[in-house]
Motif scaffolding. Sequence first.
Motif, PDB file in Angstrom:
ATOM      1  N   ALA A  53      33.526  37.701  29.444  1.00  0.00           N
ATOM      2  CA  ALA A  53      33.703  38.733  28.269  1.00  0.00           C
ATOM      3  C   ALA A  53      32.715  39.728  27.999  1.00  0.00           C
ATOM      4  CB  ALA A  53      34.145  37.845  27.066  1.00  0.00           C
ATOM      5  N   ARG A  54      31.651  39.348  28.216  1.00  0.00           N
ATOM      6  CA  ARG A  54      30.365  40.130  28.085  1.00  0.00           C
ATOM      7  C   ARG A  54      30.406  41.182  29.011  1.00  0.00           C
ATOM      8  NH1 ARG A  54      24.603  37.657  27.855  1.00  0.00           N
ATOM      9  NH2 ARG A  54      23.891  39.383  29.061  1.00  0.00           N
ATOM     10  N   ALA A  55      30.626  40.990  30.323  1.00  0.00           N
ATOM     11  CA  ALA A  55      30.634  41.989  31.248  1.00  0.00           C
ATOM     12  C   ALA A  55      31.754  42.835  31.257  1.00  0.00           C
ATOM     13  CB  ALA A  55      30.676  41.141  32.900  1.00  0.00           C
ATOM     14  N   ARG A  56      32.726  42.488  30.929  1.00  0.00           N
ATOM     15  CA  ARG A  56      34.270  43.278  30.540  1.00  0.00           C
ATOM     16  C   ARG A  56      33.847  44.332  29.385  1.00  0.00           C
ATOM     17  NH1 ARG A  56      40.092  42.125  31.362  1.00  0.00           N
ATOM     18  NH2 ARG A  56      38.872  40.701  32.977  1.00  0.00           N
ATOM     19  N   ARG A  57      33.217  43.817  28.061  1.00  0.00           N
ATOM     20  CA  ARG A  57      32.707  44.707  27.353  1.00  0.00           C
ATOM     21  C   ARG A  57      31.549  45.755  27.700  1.00  0.00           C
ATOM     22  NH1 ARG A  57      32.724  40.193  23.906  1.00  0.00           N
ATOM     23  NH2 ARG A  57      30.266  40.031  24.138  1.00  0.00           N
ATOM     24  N   ALA A  58      30.819  45.206  28.605  1.00  0.00           N
ATOM     25  CA  ALA A  58      29.931  46.200  28.962  1.00  0.00           C
ATOM     26  C   ALA A  58      30.330  47.180  30.094  1.00  0.00           C
ATOM     27  CB  ALA A  58      28.741  45.513  29.583  1.00  0.00           C
ATOM     28  N   THR A  60      31.047  46.466  33.093  1.00  0.00           N
ATOM     29  CA  THR A  60      30.408  46.156  34.701  1.00  0.00           C
ATOM     30  C   THR A  60      31.420  45.331  35.407  1.00  0.00           C
ATOM     31  OG1 THR A  60      29.257  44.203  33.781  1.00  0.00           O
ATOM     32  CG2 THR A  60      28.218  46.385  33.704  1.00  0.00           C
ATOM     33  N   LEU A  61      32.832  45.175  34.799  1.00  0.00           N
ATOM     34  CA  LEU A  61      33.592  43.941  35.465  1.00  0.00           C
ATOM     35  C   LEU A  61      34.910  44.713  35.564  1.00  0.00           C
ATOM     36  CD1 LEU A  61      34.224  41.131  36.436  1.00  0.00           C
ATOM     37  CD2 LEU A  61      35.144  40.882  33.979  1.00  0.00           C
ATOM     38  N   ASP A  62      35.234  44.882  37.046  1.00  0.00           N
ATOM     39  CA  ASP A  62      36.454  45.792  37.324  1.00  0.00           C
ATOM     40  C   ASP A  62      37.332  44.857  36.860  1.00  0.00           C
ATOM     41  OD1 ASP A  62      38.661  47.354  38.206  1.00  0.00           O
ATOM     42  OD2 ASP A  62      37.893  46.909  40.351  1.00  0.00           O
ATOM     43  N   ALA A  63      38.657  45.116  36.053  1.00  0.00           N
ATOM     44  CA  ALA A  63      39.720  44.383  35.828  1.00  0.00           C
ATOM     45  C   ALA A  63      40.918  44.538  36.445  1.00  0.00           C
ATOM     46  CB  ALA A  63      40.237  44.780  34.194  1.00  0.00           C
ATOM     47  N   GLY A  64      40.769  44.261  37.885  1.00  0.00           N
ATOM     48  CA  GLY A  64      41.904  44.474  38.654  1.00  0.00           C
ATOM     49  C   GLY A  64      42.307  45.892  38.997  1.00  0.00           C
TER      50      GLY A  64
END
Length: 66
Positions: A53-58, A60-64
Motif C-alpha cells: 500500500a505504501r509503494a502504491r501511494r508513492a 513506485t508500484l505498477d498496478a498491472g
Amino acid sequence: MAAGTMNILPWGGPATRAATALQVGVGELFTPLVVPTLAGVAMVFVLAAWIGARARRAGTLDAGGR
C-alpha cells in the motif's frame, strides 16, 4: 520474515534437527509453537500489505498497467 517463519514447520530441516538433538518427537516440539507460528504468518501478510500500500501511494508500484 517469511523464510524464518516457515523454518519452524515440523517438516523443515531446522525443526527436525532440533527434535533429534533434544531427543523428542517433532510433534512434541512443534505443538507449543503452533500459535506463535500462525501469528508470524499473519504478521508477514500484514507487513506485505502495508509495504504494498505504501509503494502504491508513492507511485513506485505498477498496478498491472492501470
